[in-house]
Write an enzyme that holds these catalytic residues in place. Structure first.
Site, PDB file in Angstrom:
ATOM      1  N   ASP A  49      -4.278  -5.786  13.730  1.00 27.71           N
ATOM      2  CA  ASP A  49      -2.957  -6.670  13.358  1.00 27.71           C
ATOM      3  C   ASP A  49      -2.559  -7.268  14.360  1.00 27.71           C
ATOM      4  O   ASP A  49      -1.849  -8.352  14.183  1.00 27.71           O
ATOM      5  CB  ASP A  49      -1.725  -5.781  12.858  1.00 27.71           C
ATOM      6  CG  ASP A  49      -2.141  -4.431  11.867  1.00 27.71           C
ATOM      7  OD1 ASP A  49      -1.667  -4.627  10.801  1.00 27.71           O
ATOM      8  OD2 ASP A  49      -3.002  -3.611  12.317  1.00 27.71           O
ATOM      9  N   CYS A  93      -1.986  -6.632   1.924  1.00 22.55           N
ATOM     10  CA  CYS A  93      -2.952  -7.880   2.281  1.00 22.55           C
ATOM     11  C   CYS A  93      -4.430  -7.944   2.001  1.00 22.55           C
ATOM     12  O   CYS A  93      -4.939  -6.779   1.946  1.00 22.55           O
ATOM     13  CB  CYS A  93      -2.766  -7.868   4.081  1.00 22.55           C
ATOM     14  SG  CYS A  93      -1.231  -8.320   4.540  1.00 22.55           S
ATOM     15  N   ARG A 125       0.903  -0.994  -0.007  1.00 26.81           N
ATOM     16  CA  ARG A 125       0.117   0.089   0.007  1.00 26.81           C
ATOM     17  C   ARG A 125       1.023   1.300   0.112  1.00 26.81           C
ATOM     18  O   ARG A 125       0.262   2.309  -0.212  1.00 26.81           O
ATOM     19  CB  ARG A 125      -0.880   0.073   1.378  1.00 26.81           C
ATOM     20  CG  ARG A 125      -1.256  -1.108   1.563  1.00 26.81           C
ATOM     21  CD  ARG A 125      -2.661  -1.618   1.006  1.00 26.81           C
ATOM     22  NE  ARG A 125      -3.831  -0.552   0.912  1.00 26.81           N
ATOM     23  CZ  ARG A 125      -4.659  -0.456  -0.040  1.00 26.81           C
ATOM     24  NH1 ARG A 125      -4.633  -1.322  -0.927  1.00 26.81           N
ATOM     25  NH2 ARG A 125      -5.682   0.434  -0.030  1.00 26.81           N
ATOM     26  N   VAL A 170     -12.101  -3.335  12.154  1.00 27.08           N
ATOM     27  CA  VAL A 170     -11.463  -2.459  11.173  1.00 27.08           C
ATOM     28  C   VAL A 170     -11.456  -2.901   9.748  1.00 27.08           C
ATOM     29  O   VAL A 170     -11.607  -2.095   8.859  1.00 27.08           O
ATOM     30  CB  VAL A 170      -9.965  -2.208  11.903  1.00 27.08           C
ATOM     31  CG1 VAL A 170      -9.216  -1.447  10.926  1.00 27.08           C
ATOM     32  CG2 VAL A 170      -9.795  -1.947  13.393  1.00 27.08           C
TER      33      VAL A 170
HETATM   34  C1  UD1 Z   1       1.542  -0.137   5.945  1.00 28.18           C
HETATM   35  C2  UD1 Z   1       0.734   0.040   7.217  1.00 28.18           C
HETATM   36  O1  UD1 Z   1       0.904   1.016   8.157  1.00 28.18           O
HETATM   37  N1  UD1 Z   1      -0.409  -0.515   7.135  1.00 28.18           N
HETATM   38  C3  UD1 Z   1      -1.354  -0.581   8.574  1.00 28.18           C
HETATM   39  C4  UD1 Z   1      -2.650   0.490   8.242  1.00 28.18           C
HETATM   40  O2  UD1 Z   1      -3.087   0.452   6.909  1.00 28.18           O
HETATM   41  P1  UD1 Z   1      -3.825   1.431   6.169  1.00 28.18           P
HETATM   42  O3  UD1 Z   1      -3.443   2.850   6.294  1.00 28.18           O
HETATM   43  O4  UD1 Z   1      -3.965   0.634   4.828  1.00 28.18           O
HETATM   44  O5  UD1 Z   1      -5.309   1.123   6.995  1.00 28.18           O
HETATM   45  P2  UD1 Z   1      -6.507   2.179   7.175  1.00 28.18           P
HETATM   46  O6  UD1 Z   1      -6.381   2.740   8.657  1.00 28.18           O
HETATM   47  O7  UD1 Z   1      -6.125   3.171   6.164  1.00 28.18           O
HETATM   48  O8  UD1 Z   1      -7.899   1.615   7.157  1.00 28.18           O
HETATM   49  C5  UD1 Z   1      -8.676   1.268   8.064  1.00 28.18           C
HETATM   50  C6  UD1 Z   1     -10.042   1.170   7.585  1.00 28.18           C
HETATM   51  O9  UD1 Z   1     -10.386   2.343   6.300  1.00 28.18           O
HETATM   52  C7  UD1 Z   1     -10.748   1.990   5.150  1.00 28.18           C
HETATM   53  N2  UD1 Z   1     -10.221   2.909   4.071  1.00 28.18           N
HETATM   54  C8  UD1 Z   1      -9.054   3.419   4.403  1.00 28.18           C
HETATM   55  C9  UD1 Z   1      -8.636   4.185   3.126  1.00 28.18           C
HETATM   56  C10 UD1 Z   1      -9.318   4.477   2.310  1.00 28.18           C
HETATM   57  O10 UD1 Z   1      -9.217   5.287   1.387  1.00 28.18           O
HETATM   58  N3  UD1 Z   1     -10.656   4.020   2.456  1.00 28.18           N
HETATM   59  C11 UD1 Z   1     -11.435   3.263   3.363  1.00 28.18           C
HETATM   60  O11 UD1 Z   1     -12.312   2.655   3.284  1.00 28.18           O
HETATM   61  C12 UD1 Z   1      -9.961   0.614   5.183  1.00 28.18           C
HETATM   62  O12 UD1 Z   1     -10.685  -0.341   4.166  1.00 28.18           O
HETATM   63  C13 UD1 Z   1     -10.198  -0.068   6.518  1.00 28.18           C
HETATM   64  O13 UD1 Z   1     -11.519  -0.627   6.520  1.00 28.18           O
HETATM   65  O14 UD1 Z   1      -3.220   0.634   9.292  1.00 28.18           O
HETATM   66  C14 UD1 Z   1      -4.120  -0.391   9.386  1.00 28.18           C
HETATM   67  C15 UD1 Z   1      -5.166  -0.267  10.615  1.00 28.18           C
HETATM   68  O15 UD1 Z   1      -4.229  -0.009  12.002  1.00 28.18           O
HETATM   69  C16 UD1 Z   1      -3.274  -1.622   9.818  1.00 28.18           C
HETATM   70  O16 UD1 Z   1      -3.985  -2.990   9.674  1.00 28.18           O
HETATM   71  C17 UD1 Z   1      -2.164  -1.936   8.817  1.00 28.18           C
HETATM   72  O17 UD1 Z   1      -1.122  -2.805   9.188  1.00 28.18           O
HETATM   73  C1  PEP Z   2      -2.228  -5.202   6.678  1.00 22.76           C
HETATM   74  C2  PEP Z   2      -1.117  -4.984   6.761  1.00 22.76           C
HETATM   75  O1  PEP Z   2      -0.266  -4.217   6.089  1.00 22.76           O
HETATM   76  P1  PEP Z   2      -0.478  -3.696   4.676  1.00 22.76           P
HETATM   77  O2  PEP Z   2      -1.523  -2.651   5.033  1.00 22.76           O
HETATM   78  O3  PEP Z   2       0.985  -3.294   3.992  1.00 22.76           O
HETATM   79  O4  PEP Z   2      -1.107  -4.763   4.118  1.00 22.76           O
HETATM   80  C3  PEP Z   2      -0.361  -5.426   8.036  1.00 22.76           C
HETATM   81  O5  PEP Z   2       0.608  -4.945   8.239  1.00 22.76           O
HETATM   82  O6  PEP Z   2      -0.999  -6.404   8.774  1.00 22.76           O
END
Ligand code: UD1
Ligand code: PEP
Length: 390
Positions: A260, A69, A45, A282
């Site tokens: 996570d 993932c 990502r 989440v």
């Molecule tokens: C590389 C990294 O640091 N990854 C972490 C980051 O992922 P990441 O930043 O991708 O996760 P987000 O906090 O953005 O996602 C949380 C929720 O918001 C939703 N969402 C997000 C963005 C968007 O544009 N639209 C939307 O709907 C996602 O689908 C999910 O349901 O935070 C997550 C939540 O703590 C962790 O599980 C991941 O390990």
């Molecule tokens: C969801 C995870 O990573 P990423 O956001 O890179 O997929 C993760 O670290 O468990």
């Protein structure tokens, strides 16, 4: 992955192999070719977080199709909306990814996130620090990693205040300077090894683990019967003997129990005496890894209802986002193909506790989140060996 992305954009990156320190120089930043970008398609990502800095430096950004993932749809709508708020123009995604432009520069904005996404909050911070004027973000993520990013940006000269109720204000500056910064210890890795200690009835010292950022995890760990000892250099996690206890748990954004941490903990709960219920709030599809546990003998039932105190975004939408785990169960070795990073680590520790030998494929996925995990497992006394499949 990050180093490679930086390099194709002309940033010099030097790694000290002994300390792991990175020295980066962005003086030669340039647009990467579409072929170079394409080689990073599907990896993770992370590329989406290059948008703000690239738009400020070059006026354009090409972002490959993202990987990461498979734990839900993982849309990037918040990110794109954030960038539009700053004045960026997003072209229709093509086969090579998404092209974003900022022909007139980027201007601060009032932004509200529908959900406190970690990545989208990072997007706002990385873009707002050099946008013209002030940005106010409502509904921000406040994970320790976000506060750490803010500390780093502050060292570079950014003007950021974290206010009450998930509001962050950023005043854009003309330029930022270099920094010296030590990254936060990885909370997810700490929690994973902690669960590994419970699953294997072991005793693991996680060097660098920091109590301050693991409060919710440590509380849960003790609730189910694990013990820990906080030392200056890290945290010792161990199974003190006796029965593990079941629990009800919901994953949540900070300061809640991180999503996570859920997967390795589920393996520990297969060994607890009684029925545990986990409500994943989440990601909508983060229990796929449990099918391999069931194959190994665990009793895990998935439900689409919200089995928690508060209905979440995924209720009534047919996402199997609640799990009922009954234990203790004897696990048996199996052939497993790893589905995702945390699920994969969970399968490894389940295999260590299982009777017989397990053959696990796809373990390269685990490298993304667990540096040198094979060496660590071997040092801990695990009987594990890596074979190349022809
Ligand atoms: C590389 C990294 O640091 N990854 C972490 C980051 O992922 P990441 O930043 O991708 O996760 P987000 O906090 O953005 O996602 C949380 C929720 O918001 C939703 N969402 C997000 C963005 C968007 O544009 N639209 C939307 O709907 C996602 O689908 C999910 O349901 O935070 C997550 C939540 O703590 C962790 O599980 C991941 O390990
Ligand atoms: C969801 C995870 O990573 P990423 O956001 O890179 O997929 C993760 O670290 O468990």
């Amino acid at each position: 992955m990050v180093t490679s992305l930086l390099k194709i954009h002309g940033v010099t990156v030097i790694k000290d192999e002994t300390t792991g320190d990175l020295t980066m120089d962005p003086a030669g930043t340039k647009t990467a070719t579409s072929n170079e970008i394409d080689t990073h398609a599907g990896d993770s990502r992370i590329p989406i977080l290059f948008c703000g800095p690239l738009l400020h430096s070059l006026g354009e950004a090409l972002i490959p199709n993202l990987g990461g993932c498979k734990i839900g749809d993982r849309p990037i709508d918040f990110h794109l909306e954030v960038l539009r708020n700053f004045g960026a123009i997003i072209d229709k995604a093509g086969p090579l990814g998404t092209s974003i432009r900022a022909p007139h520069g980027l201007t601060g904005a009032k932004i509200s996130l529908p959900y406190p996404s970690v990545g989208a909050t990072e997007q706002v911070l990385l873009t707002a620090v050099r946008a013209k004027g002030t940005t106010e973000l409502e509904g921000a993520a406040i994970e320790p990693e976000i506060l750490d990013l803010i500390s780093l940006l502050q060292k570079m000269g950014a003007i950021i205040t974290v206010q009450r109720d998930r509001v962050i204000r950023i005043v854009g500056v003309e330029r930022l300077s270099g920094y010296n910064h030590k990254a936060l210890p990885d909370r997810n890795e700490s929690a994973s090894w902690a669960s590994a200690a419970l699953v294997t009835k072991g005793d693991i010292f996680v060097e660098g683990a920091a109590q301050r950022d693991l409060t919710a995890f440590l509380h849960t760990y003790r609730q189910i019967g694990g013990e820990f000892e906080v030392r200056d250099a890290g945290i010792r996690f161990y199974h003190p003997g006796g029965e593990l206890k079941p629990l009800m748990l919901e994953t949540d954004v900070h300061p809640g129990f991180m999503t996570d941490w859920q997967q390795p903990l589920v393996v520990a709960l297969t060994q607890a005496h009684g029925v545990s219920i986990i409500h994943e709030t989440v990601y909508e599809n983060r229990f796929g890894f449990t099918s391999a546990l069931v194959e190994m003998g665990a009793q895990v039932q998935l439900h689409s209802e919200c089995l928690g105190a508060i209905p979440c975004r995924f209720g009534q939408r047919n996402f199997q986002h609640s799990a009922i785990i009954s234990g203790p169960t004897v696990m048996k070795g199996a052939d497993i193909d790893i589905p995702d990073l945390r699920g994969g680590f969970s399968h490894l520790i389940a295999a260590l506790a299982a009777e017989g030998t397990s053959h696990v494929t796809g373990i390269e996925l685990i490298n993304r989140g667990y540096e040198k995990f094979m060496d660590k497992l071997t040092d801990l006394g695990a009987r594990v060996e890596m074979n190349e499949i022809a």
